[in-house]
Every structure is written in C-alpha cells, then in structure tokens.
Scaffold this motif. Structure first.
Motif, PDB file in Angstrom:
ATOM      1  N   TYR A   1      39.599  49.663  33.006  1.00 45.02           N
ATOM      2  CA  TYR A   1      39.950  50.726  34.539  1.00 45.02           C
ATOM      3  C   TYR A   1      41.224  50.678  33.903  1.00 45.02           C
ATOM      4  CZ  TYR A   1      35.141  48.498  36.581  1.00 45.02           C
ATOM      5  OH  TYR A   1      34.920  48.486  36.791  1.00 45.02           O
ATOM      6  N   ARG A   2      42.342  50.183  33.638  1.00 44.83           N
ATOM      7  CA  ARG A   2      43.389  50.473  33.411  1.00 44.83           C
ATOM      8  C   ARG A   2      43.601  51.635  32.310  1.00 44.83           C
ATOM      9  NH1 ARG A   2      47.528  46.792  35.273  1.00 44.83           N
ATOM     10  NH2 ARG A   2      46.940  45.129  35.914  1.00 44.83           N
ATOM     11  N   ALA A   3      43.014  51.958  31.126  1.00 43.01           N
ATOM     12  CA  ALA A   3      43.542  53.582  30.757  1.00 43.01           C
ATOM     13  C   ALA A   3      42.273  54.143  30.996  1.00 43.01           C
ATOM     14  CB  ALA A   3      42.063  51.868  29.280  1.00 43.01           C
TER      15      ALA A   3
ATOM     16  N   VAL B   1      32.304  55.313  38.868  1.00 40.47           N
ATOM     17  CA  VAL B   1      33.520  55.043  37.216  1.00 40.47           C
ATOM     18  C   VAL B   1      32.691  53.706  37.137  1.00 40.47           C
ATOM     19  CG1 VAL B   1      35.591  54.080  36.991  1.00 40.47           C
ATOM     20  CG2 VAL B   1      35.008  56.707  38.264  1.00 40.47           C
ATOM     21  N   ARG B   2      32.711  52.841  38.618  1.00 39.38           N
ATOM     22  CA  ARG B   2      31.973  51.391  37.781  1.00 39.38           C
ATOM     23  C   ARG B   2      30.776  51.478  37.440  1.00 39.38           C
ATOM     24  NH1 ARG B   2      35.242  48.265  40.037  1.00 39.38           N
ATOM     25  NH2 ARG B   2      33.842  46.217  39.320  1.00 39.38           N
ATOM     26  N   GLU B   3      29.948  52.195  37.651  1.00 37.54           N
ATOM     27  CA  GLU B   3      28.561  52.219  36.600  1.00 37.54           C
ATOM     28  C   GLU B   3      29.304  52.849  34.621  1.00 37.54           C
ATOM     29  OE1 GLU B   3      25.526  53.033  40.809  1.00 37.54           O
ATOM     30  OE2 GLU B   3      25.944  54.507  39.147  1.00 37.54           O
TER      31      GLU B   3
ATOM     32  N   GLY C   1      37.359  39.357  34.706  1.00 41.93           N
ATOM     33  CA  GLY C   1      37.009  40.854  35.316  1.00 41.93           C
ATOM     34  C   GLY C   1      36.997  40.286  36.750  1.00 41.93           C
ATOM     35  N   ARG C   2      36.360  40.859  37.457  1.00 38.33           N
ATOM     36  CA  ARG C   2      35.811  40.484  38.930  1.00 38.33           C
ATOM     37  C   ARG C   2      35.105  40.710  39.401  1.00 38.33           C
ATOM     38  NH1 ARG C   2      40.967  41.832  38.115  1.00 38.33           N
ATOM     39  NH2 ARG C   2      42.295  42.142  39.342  1.00 38.33           N
ATOM     40  N   ASP C   3      33.961  41.466  38.289  1.00 41.13           N
ATOM     41  CA  ASP C   3      32.586  40.849  39.018  1.00 41.13           C
ATOM     42  C   ASP C   3      31.818  40.489  37.183  1.00 41.13           C
ATOM     43  OD1 ASP C   3      33.079  43.150  37.209  1.00 41.13           O
ATOM     44  OD2 ASP C   3      31.923  44.602  37.975  1.00 41.13           O
ATOM     45  N   ILE C   4      32.549  39.724  36.596  1.00 45.12           N
ATOM     46  CA  ILE C   4      31.457  39.315  35.641  1.00 45.12           C
ATOM     47  C   ILE C   4      30.334  38.597  35.888  1.00 45.12           C
ATOM     48  CG2 ILE C   4      32.084  38.928  33.294  1.00 45.12           C
ATOM     49  CD1 ILE C   4      33.612  41.459  33.812  1.00 45.12           C
TER      50      ILE C   4
ATOM     51  N   GLN D   1      47.283  43.574  49.130  1.00 47.68           N
ATOM     52  CA  GLN D   1      46.984  44.809  49.463  1.00 47.68           C
ATOM     53  C   GLN D   1      45.587  45.025  48.495  1.00 47.68           C
ATOM     54  OE1 GLN D   1      49.716  47.837  49.384  1.00 47.68           O
ATOM     55  NE2 GLN D   1      49.070  49.350  50.055  1.00 47.68           N
ATOM     56  N   ARG D   2      45.959  44.485  46.754  1.00 46.96           N
ATOM     57  CA  ARG D   2      45.224  44.946  46.315  1.00 46.96           C
ATOM     58  C   ARG D   2      43.809  43.708  46.378  1.00 46.96           C
ATOM     59  NH1 ARG D   2      47.090  44.847  40.440  1.00 46.96           N
ATOM     60  NH2 ARG D   2      45.009  43.933  39.584  1.00 46.96           N
ATOM     61  N   ASP D   3      44.161  42.302  46.315  1.00 50.74           N
ATOM     62  CA  ASP D   3      42.962  41.338  47.203  1.00 50.74           C
ATOM     63  C   ASP D   3      42.083  41.991  48.312  1.00 50.74           C
ATOM     64  OD1 ASP D   3      44.096  39.736  45.505  1.00 50.74           O
ATOM     65  OD2 ASP D   3      45.271  38.258  47.083  1.00 50.74           O
TER      66      ASP D   3
ATOM     67  N   THR E   1      37.331  44.491  49.070  1.00 53.53           N
ATOM     68  CA  THR E   1      36.266  44.899  50.741  1.00 53.53           C
ATOM     69  C   THR E   1      35.450  46.429  50.175  1.00 53.53           C
ATOM     70  OG1 THR E   1      38.653  46.223  51.144  1.00 53.53           O
ATOM     71  CG2 THR E   1      37.997  43.929  52.234  1.00 53.53           C
ATOM     72  N   ARG E   2      35.907  46.805  48.791  1.00 52.12           N
ATOM     73  CA  ARG E   2      35.585  48.202  48.140  1.00 52.12           C
ATOM     74  C   ARG E   2      33.825  47.810  48.283  1.00 52.12           C
ATOM     75  NH1 ARG E   2      37.464  46.950  42.369  1.00 52.12           N
ATOM     76  NH2 ARG E   2      35.449  45.529  41.901  1.00 52.12           N
ATOM     77  N   ALA E   3      33.361  49.410  48.972  1.00 50.78           N
ATOM     78  CA  ALA E   3      31.857  49.403  48.552  1.00 50.78           C
ATOM     79  C   ALA E   3      30.800  48.774  47.466  1.00 50.78           C
ATOM     80  CB  ALA E   3      31.424  50.580  49.186  1.00 50.78           C
TER      81      ALA E   3
HETATM   82  O1   DC Z   1      42.643  42.273  35.782  1.00 59.44           O
HETATM   83  P1   DC Z   1      43.396  43.444  36.015  1.00 59.44           P
HETATM   84  O2   DC Z   1      44.860  43.319  36.993  1.00 59.44           O
HETATM   85  O3   DC Z   1      43.717  43.413  35.177  1.00 59.44           O
HETATM   86  O4   DC Z   1      42.610  44.359  36.509  1.00 59.44           O
HETATM   87  C1   DC Z   1      42.618  45.670  37.289  1.00 59.44           C
HETATM   88  C2   DC Z   1      42.032  46.427  38.283  1.00 59.44           C
HETATM   89  O5   DC Z   1      41.227  46.733  37.929  1.00 59.44           O
HETATM   90  C3   DC Z   1      41.847  44.972  39.257  1.00 59.44           C
HETATM   91  O6   DC Z   1      42.508  46.204  40.797  1.00 59.44           O
HETATM   92  C4   DC Z   1      41.089  45.380  39.539  1.00 59.44           C
HETATM   93  C5   DC Z   1      39.799  46.222  38.602  1.00 59.44           C
HETATM   94  N1   DC Z   1      38.531  45.685  38.060  1.00 59.44           N
HETATM   95  C6   DC Z   1      37.535  46.220  38.009  1.00 59.44           C
HETATM   96  O7   DC Z   1      37.290  46.756  39.260  1.00 59.44           O
HETATM   97  N2   DC Z   1      36.908  44.771  37.944  1.00 59.44           N
HETATM   98  C7   DC Z   1      36.672  44.573  36.759  1.00 59.44           C
HETATM   99  N3   DC Z   1      35.368  44.233  35.734  1.00 59.44           N
HETATM  100  C8   DC Z   1      38.011  44.683  36.005  1.00 59.44           C
HETATM  101  C9   DC Z   1      39.109  44.912  36.824  1.00 59.44           C
END
Ligand code: DC
Length: 224
Positions: A35-37, A106-108, A127-130, A177-179, A184-186
């Motif tokens: 996502y960063r790239a 984007v996520r898909e 990640g966040r959703d692994i 803010q990021r948390d 809370t994103r859909a």
């Molecule tokens: O882990 P990180 O800080 O490098 O993640 C950067 C952003 O990418 C963070 O705001 C959440 C998002 N992210 C995500 O939504 N799903 C992931 N599997 C990894 C990161």
C-alpha cells in the motif's frame, strides 16, 4: 506453515514478523509496504489519494517488485525499477497511506496479489487483515498491540534513524487518527481475528516478543 501477524501501526509487526520468519526459515511479506508503494507512485504521478479510479490506474500500471532477502528475510521494494525501500517510510507516504488503503477496489487488487504470494508456500505475513481476509486459513494468527504512547516513541525512533525530527505529541495524535481510520473503514477494517492470539508488546523487548510468538507457535515448550 502460514503465520499471520496483525495489529495497529507501531505495534512492532514488521520487525517481529521478519525475525520470526528468519528463525523459522520462512519467507516474509510486509503487506503494508505494498500500500505504501502504491501511495508513493500516486504522489509521484500527482494523483489524488482520494480518487479511487485514478489510484486503480496507477496500481495496474505500476511495476511493483518485492524482493525477499534470503539472509535477513527483509523485503526490498522496487517501484518501476527503482529501489524505494526507504522512500516508502517517508512522512508524506505515512500521511496518505491510510486513505489509499481504504478504497475497496484498491484493497481487492492488492489482496489478490497477497493471496497469490501466500499460495506459493510457507510464509509469515504482517498487516491489518491477514488473519481475517488474506490468510483466513493461516496456521497461526497473532495480534500484536502496544499503548499509543509506546507506539509513538517507536515511530519517533524510526523516523529519527531516517533523519526526521517529529514531535511526540504530533506522532501520538497521528497514530490515534490512523488507528481510528484503519479500524472504522468500511472494507476489511483492522480487527483481531476471532482465533488470533493477542500479545501486548508495550513492555517487552523485540527479542522477548519474538520468543513469545515462537513459544505460542511451538506450544508451551517453545519447540518449533
Ligand atoms: O503496516 P504499515 O504502517 O506499513 O501500513 C501502512 C498502511 O497500510 C496502514 O495505514 C494500514 C494499511 N494496511 C492495510 O490496510 N492492510 C494491510 N494488510 C497492511 C497495511
């Protein structure tokens, strides 16, 4: 073996996941780096991080290469042939990546790439959703967390190493803010998988967290 490591920003996921992969001889993928790239590519092309369709054009046309370093298990990220491993950690990317990663299309797209990498064999992914979306079938799911204050201190040290001075209160506010935004994103928000094991890293050193994760994976005696 597939291991999912999730948690909020600054909980230590990338460091821990890389070291766990190293100790177990597994591949490692830092999914946030993808996502960063994309964020860096969008900023470089002057594309608004709020414009989902324009972001998808960037995503499908950028040349993203993730190189697994066998020795350190770290990931080097190449964007259109250029090594951007350090650049994707810059403050401008930090400030926009949450928004980029909140778009459904984007996520898909990115999740499909991650699932393909997971299909290729044993791996540790962070990640966040692994544990919930990318590898719901993971053998082990770990959810790392730490207090906001501690996560801000860690982010400050990381930025200082890269030559950036940022005030602690500002970082704490950004992390809160990021948390909030990430959870809370859909679409596939940050949340603990029901079968994930929680580890509070606030008062633990990196080595202590790695040992804890290895002992969870190996059972009570830590034999992996
Ligand atoms: O882990 P990180 O800080 O490098 O993640 C950067 C952003 O990418 C963070 O705001 C959440 C998002 N992210 C995500 O939504 N799903 C992931 N599997 C990894 C990161």
């Amino acid at each position: 073996m597939k291991i999912a490591i999730d948690g909020p920003a600054g909980a230590g996921k990338s460091t821990i996941a890389r070291l766990v992969a190293q100790r177990l001889g597994l591949r490692y993928l830092d999914t946030g780096a993808m996502y960063r790239a994309l964020t860096l590519a969008a900023l470089g092309r002057g594309v608004s991080c709020a414009d989902e369709d324009a972001l998808m054009k960037v995503a499908t046309s950028m040349d993203l290469e993730i190189v697994f370093d066998q020795e350190t298990k770290g990931n080097r990220i190449y964007l259109d042939g250029q090594d951007v491993t350090a650049q994707i950690r810059e403050p401008q990317v930090n400030a926009n990546v949450s928004l980029v990663s909140s778009h459904q299309k984007v996520r898909e797209y990115i999740v499909a790439l991650q699932k393909e990498i997971a299909r290729q064999g044993c791996i540790v992914m962070d990640g966040r959703d692994i544990g919930t979306v990318v590898m719901p079938d993971a053998d082990w799911k770990i959810f790392l967390y730490a207090s906001v204050e501690e996560r801000a201190r860690r982010r400050q040290r990381e930025l200082q190493r890269n030559g950036h001075e940022v005030d602690l209160p500002d970082l704490e506010a950004q992390i809160r803010q990021r948390d909030h935004f990430d959870s809370t994103r859909a679409f596939s928000p940050l949340r603990k998988a029901e079968d994930a094991i929680e580890v509070d890293t606030t008062h633990l050193s990196i080595e202590q967290v790695v040992d804890k994760v290895l002992s969870i994976i190996g059972g009570a005696d830590g034999d992996v």
